[in-house]
Write a protein that holds these residues in place. Sequence first.
Motif, PDB file in Angstrom:
ATOM      1  N   ASP A 155       4.739  -5.566  12.018  1.00 56.80           N
ATOM      2  CA  ASP A 155       4.331  -4.309  12.644  1.00 56.80           C
ATOM      3  C   ASP A 155       2.946  -3.862  12.184  1.00 56.80           C
ATOM      4  O   ASP A 155       2.500  -2.772  12.538  1.00 56.80           O
ATOM      5  N   GLY A 156       2.289  -4.700  11.372  1.00 67.08           N
ATOM      6  CA  GLY A 156       0.960  -4.365  10.891  1.00 67.08           C
ATOM      7  C   GLY A 156       0.950  -3.344   9.771  1.00 67.08           C
ATOM      8  O   GLY A 156      -0.069  -2.707   9.520  1.00 67.08           O
ATOM      9  N   LYS A 157       2.079  -3.215   9.051  1.00 69.15           N
ATOM     10  CA  LYS A 157       2.181  -2.232   7.981  1.00 69.15           C
ATOM     11  C   LYS A 157       2.350  -2.923   6.632  1.00 69.15           C
ATOM     12  O   LYS A 157       2.903  -4.013   6.538  1.00 69.15           O
ATOM     13  N   SER A 158       1.851  -2.253   5.605  1.00 69.70           N
ATOM     14  CA  SER A 158       2.033  -2.705   4.228  1.00 69.70           C
ATOM     15  C   SER A 158       2.872  -1.647   3.522  1.00 69.70           C
ATOM     16  O   SER A 158       2.357  -0.623   3.060  1.00 69.70           O
ATOM     17  N   GLN A 159       4.167  -1.883   3.474  1.00 68.55           N
ATOM     18  CA  GLN A 159       5.099  -0.896   2.946  1.00 68.55           C
ATOM     19  C   GLN A 159       6.191  -1.585   2.135  1.00 68.55           C
ATOM     20  O   GLN A 159       6.526  -2.744   2.369  1.00 68.55           O
ATOM     21  N   VAL A 160       6.765  -0.836   1.205  1.00 65.46           N
ATOM     22  CA  VAL A 160       7.996  -1.249   0.543  1.00 65.46           C
ATOM     23  C   VAL A 160       8.579  -0.019  -0.143  1.00 65.46           C
ATOM     24  O   VAL A 160       7.840   0.871  -0.590  1.00 65.46           O
ATOM     25  N   SER A 161       9.876   0.075  -0.185  1.00 70.59           N
ATOM     26  CA  SER A 161      10.533   1.174  -0.899  1.00 70.59           C
ATOM     27  C   SER A 161      10.659   0.825  -2.377  1.00 70.59           C
ATOM     28  O   SER A 161      10.641  -0.347  -2.767  1.00 70.59           O
ATOM     29  N   ILE A 174       0.834  -1.207   0.000  1.00 75.96           N
ATOM     30  CA  ILE A 174       0.000   0.000   0.000  1.00 75.96           C
ATOM     31  C   ILE A 174       0.866   1.253   0.000  1.00 75.96           C
ATOM     32  O   ILE A 174       0.654   2.176  -0.791  1.00 75.96           O
ATOM     33  N   GLU A 175       1.830   1.305   0.902  1.00 78.24           N
ATOM     34  CA  GLU A 175       2.731   2.451   0.967  1.00 78.24           C
ATOM     35  C   GLU A 175       3.957   2.135   0.117  1.00 78.24           C
ATOM     36  O   GLU A 175       4.821   1.374   0.524  1.00 78.24           O
ATOM     37  N   PHE A 176       3.986   2.748  -1.057  1.00 76.84           N
ATOM     38  CA  PHE A 176       5.064   2.543  -2.015  1.00 76.84           C
ATOM     39  C   PHE A 176       5.964   3.766  -1.903  1.00 76.84           C
ATOM     40  O   PHE A 176       5.632   4.842  -2.389  1.00 76.84           O
ATOM     41  N   LEU A 177       7.098   3.613  -1.235  1.00 80.52           N
ATOM     42  CA  LEU A 177       7.904   4.737  -0.767  1.00 80.52           C
ATOM     43  C   LEU A 177       9.016   5.070  -1.762  1.00 80.52           C
ATOM     44  O   LEU A 177      10.028   4.371  -1.840  1.00 80.52           O
ATOM     45  N   ALA A 178       8.818   6.153  -2.506  1.00 82.07           N
ATOM     46  CA  ALA A 178       9.771   6.526  -3.547  1.00 82.07           C
ATOM     47  C   ALA A 178      11.160   6.791  -2.988  1.00 82.07           C
ATOM     48  O   ALA A 178      12.172   6.440  -3.601  1.00 82.07           O
ATOM     49  N   ASP A 179      11.232   7.423  -1.823  1.00 81.75           N
ATOM     50  CA  ASP A 179      12.525   7.778  -1.249  1.00 81.75           C
ATOM     51  C   ASP A 179      12.901   6.891  -0.068  1.00 81.75           C
ATOM     52  O   ASP A 179      13.804   7.210   0.698  1.00 81.75           O
ATOM     53  N   GLY A 180      12.205   5.766   0.067  1.00 81.17           N
ATOM     54  CA  GLY A 180      12.515   4.840   1.144  1.00 81.17           C
ATOM     55  C   GLY A 180      13.871   4.180   0.956  1.00 81.17           C
ATOM     56  O   GLY A 180      14.371   4.058  -0.164  1.00 81.17           O
ATOM     57  N   GLU A 181      14.453   3.735   2.037  1.00 82.12           N
ATOM     58  CA  GLU A 181      15.783   3.143   1.980  1.00 82.12           C
ATOM     59  C   GLU A 181      15.762   1.762   1.324  1.00 82.12           C
ATOM     60  O   GLU A 181      14.723   1.107   1.262  1.00 82.12           O
ATOM     61  N   LYS A 182      16.933   1.354   0.868  1.00 87.79           N
ATOM     62  CA  LYS A 182      17.099   0.001   0.371  1.00 87.79           C
ATOM     63  C   LYS A 182      17.581  -0.855   1.538  1.00 87.79           C
ATOM     64  O   LYS A 182      18.713  -0.698   2.003  1.00 87.79           O
ATOM     65  N   THR A 183      16.727  -1.727   2.010  1.00 83.77           N
ATOM     66  CA  THR A 183      17.066  -2.561   3.161  1.00 83.77           C
ATOM     67  C   THR A 183      17.680  -3.890   2.745  1.00 83.77           C
ATOM     68  O   THR A 183      18.333  -4.552   3.546  1.00 83.77           O
ATOM     69  N   GLY A 184      17.437  -4.285   1.482  1.00 85.89           N
ATOM     70  CA  GLY A 184      17.886  -5.592   1.034  1.00 85.89           C
ATOM     71  C   GLY A 184      16.986  -6.720   1.492  1.00 85.89           C
ATOM     72  O   GLY A 184      17.276  -7.894   1.290  1.00 85.89           O
ATOM     73  N   VAL A 218       4.645 -17.350 -14.073  1.00 87.16           N
ATOM     74  CA  VAL A 218       4.139 -17.058 -15.415  1.00 87.16           C
ATOM     75  C   VAL A 218       2.618 -16.933 -15.372  1.00 87.16           C
ATOM     76  O   VAL A 218       1.922 -17.788 -14.828  1.00 87.16           O
ATOM     77  N   ARG A 219       2.126 -15.835 -15.951  1.00 85.78           N
ATOM     78  CA  ARG A 219       0.700 -15.506 -15.978  1.00 85.78           C
ATOM     79  C   ARG A 219       0.104 -15.519 -14.562  1.00 85.78           C
ATOM     80  O   ARG A 219      -0.975 -16.057 -14.331  1.00 85.78           O
ATOM     81  N   GLU A 220       0.826 -14.884 -13.654  1.00 87.48           N
ATOM     82  CA  GLU A 220       0.377 -14.735 -12.277  1.00 87.48           C
ATOM     83  C   GLU A 220       0.599 -13.298 -11.813  1.00 87.48           C
ATOM     84  O   GLU A 220       1.442 -12.580 -12.342  1.00 87.48           O
ATOM     85  N   ARG A 221      -0.164 -12.929 -10.791  1.00 96.79           N
ATOM     86  CA  ARG A 221       0.089 -11.661 -10.089  1.00 96.79           C
ATOM     87  C   ARG A 221       0.682 -11.986  -8.729  1.00 96.79           C
ATOM     88  O   ARG A 221       0.174 -12.855  -8.003  1.00 96.79           O
ATOM     89  N   VAL A 222       1.765 -11.302  -8.389  1.00 98.72           N
ATOM     90  CA  VAL A 222       2.355 -11.429  -7.071  1.00 98.72           C
ATOM     91  C   VAL A 222       2.440 -10.033  -6.456  1.00 98.72           C
ATOM     92  O   VAL A 222       2.201  -9.024  -7.133  1.00 98.72           O
ATOM     93  N   SER A 223       2.770  -9.972  -5.184  1.00100.13           N
ATOM     94  CA  SER A 223       2.918  -8.692  -4.504  1.00100.13           C
ATOM     95  C   SER A 223       4.242  -8.668  -3.749  1.00100.13           C
ATOM     96  O   SER A 223       4.842  -9.706  -3.482  1.00100.13           O
ATOM     97  N   VAL A 224       4.698  -7.456  -3.435  1.00100.20           N
ATOM     98  CA  VAL A 224       5.983  -7.281  -2.754  1.00100.20           C
ATOM     99  C   VAL A 224       5.786  -6.330  -1.577  1.00100.20           C
ATOM    100  O   VAL A 224       5.184  -5.261  -1.721  1.00100.20           O
ATOM    101  N   ARG A 225       6.275  -6.714  -0.426  1.00100.80           N
ATOM    102  CA  ARG A 225       6.260  -5.841   0.741  1.00100.80           C
ATOM    103  C   ARG A 225       7.472  -6.137   1.609  1.00100.80           C
ATOM    104  O   ARG A 225       8.149  -7.151   1.445  1.00100.80           O
ATOM    105  N   TRP A 226       7.717  -5.237   2.550  1.00 98.94           N
ATOM    106  CA  TRP A 226       8.763  -5.493   3.554  1.00 98.94           C
ATOM    107  C   TRP A 226       8.281  -6.549   4.526  1.00 98.94           C
ATOM    108  O   TRP A 226       7.103  -6.684   4.798  1.00 98.94           O
ATOM    109  N   GLU A 251      -1.712 -12.816  -3.942  1.00101.43           N
ATOM    110  CA  GLU A 251      -2.723 -11.876  -4.433  1.00101.43           C
ATOM    111  C   GLU A 251      -3.473 -11.166  -3.313  1.00101.43           C
ATOM    112  O   GLU A 251      -4.222 -10.236  -3.577  1.00101.43           O
ATOM    113  N   GLU A 252      -3.298 -11.618  -2.091  1.00 98.96           N
ATOM    114  CA  GLU A 252      -4.010 -10.995  -0.971  1.00 98.96           C
ATOM    115  C   GLU A 252      -3.142  -9.946  -0.294  1.00 98.96           C
ATOM    116  O   GLU A 252      -1.930 -10.131  -0.147  1.00 98.96           O
ATOM    117  N   LEU A 253      -3.778  -8.853   0.094  1.00 97.68           N
ATOM    118  CA  LEU A 253      -3.088  -7.810   0.835  1.00 97.68           C
ATOM    119  C   LEU A 253      -2.526  -8.399   2.120  1.00 97.68           C
ATOM    120  O   LEU A 253      -3.234  -9.079   2.866  1.00 97.68           O
TER     121      LEU A 253
END
Length: 208
Positions: free
Chosen positions: A176-182, A152-162, A200-208, A169-171
């Motif tokens: 910490d109860g947050k949906s964030q990624v830089s 949800i929170e897509f942080l343009a200037d967020g740090e690279k944590t590695g 292939v032919r799937e939707r995935v999601s990325v978060r911290w 497909e689910e949120l």
Amino acid sequence: MKIAVVAANGKAGSKIVDEAIARGHEVTAIVRGENRSHAPEAIITDILDITAEQISGFDALIDAFGAYAEDQLPLHDASAQHLADLSAATGVHFYVVGGAGSLFVDPEHTTQLLDTDAFPAEFRPLADAQRKQLANLRGRTDATWTFVSPAIEFLADGEKTGSYEIAGEELSFNEDGKSQVSYADFASAIVHLAEDGGHVRERVSVRW
């Protein structure tokens, strides 16, 4: 790998370019004007004018295109369909930087985030355009595509944590109860997905 990044001058695209270069890949920027990314090679063209000949030989085509003006929102679906056509013609694996609004908030996959009362009304037109983009890609069995939604929170200037998690497909939320990624860690994730070649032919999601 040979990787082409569409909209490489943008915030997400430039991070993806840098990550792919750092991992030793051959990277080409696809941009409308001057190449301002660190990609050593560039194809200068409009996204709807990219040809199969131009992307033939690439292992991955990563689409970081994003439009926010109301009259440009249909370009999300139009460009994705065009790039899917190119994937079908060339066999290149096509990755889309999508949005979080189409993530499901229930295990039955009947309700998406953008349809909840908590979703900000000002972002709904963009989220709806990206939902249509994904829905129409799901019908493309001729193309090799993967749709990648950020948190949800897509942080343009967020740090690279590695550190990041590739989820489904689910949120989902971190401990910490947050949906964030830089943008930087999202770039790491999408290049990792390209290296892996799965989903292939799937939707995935990325978060911290």
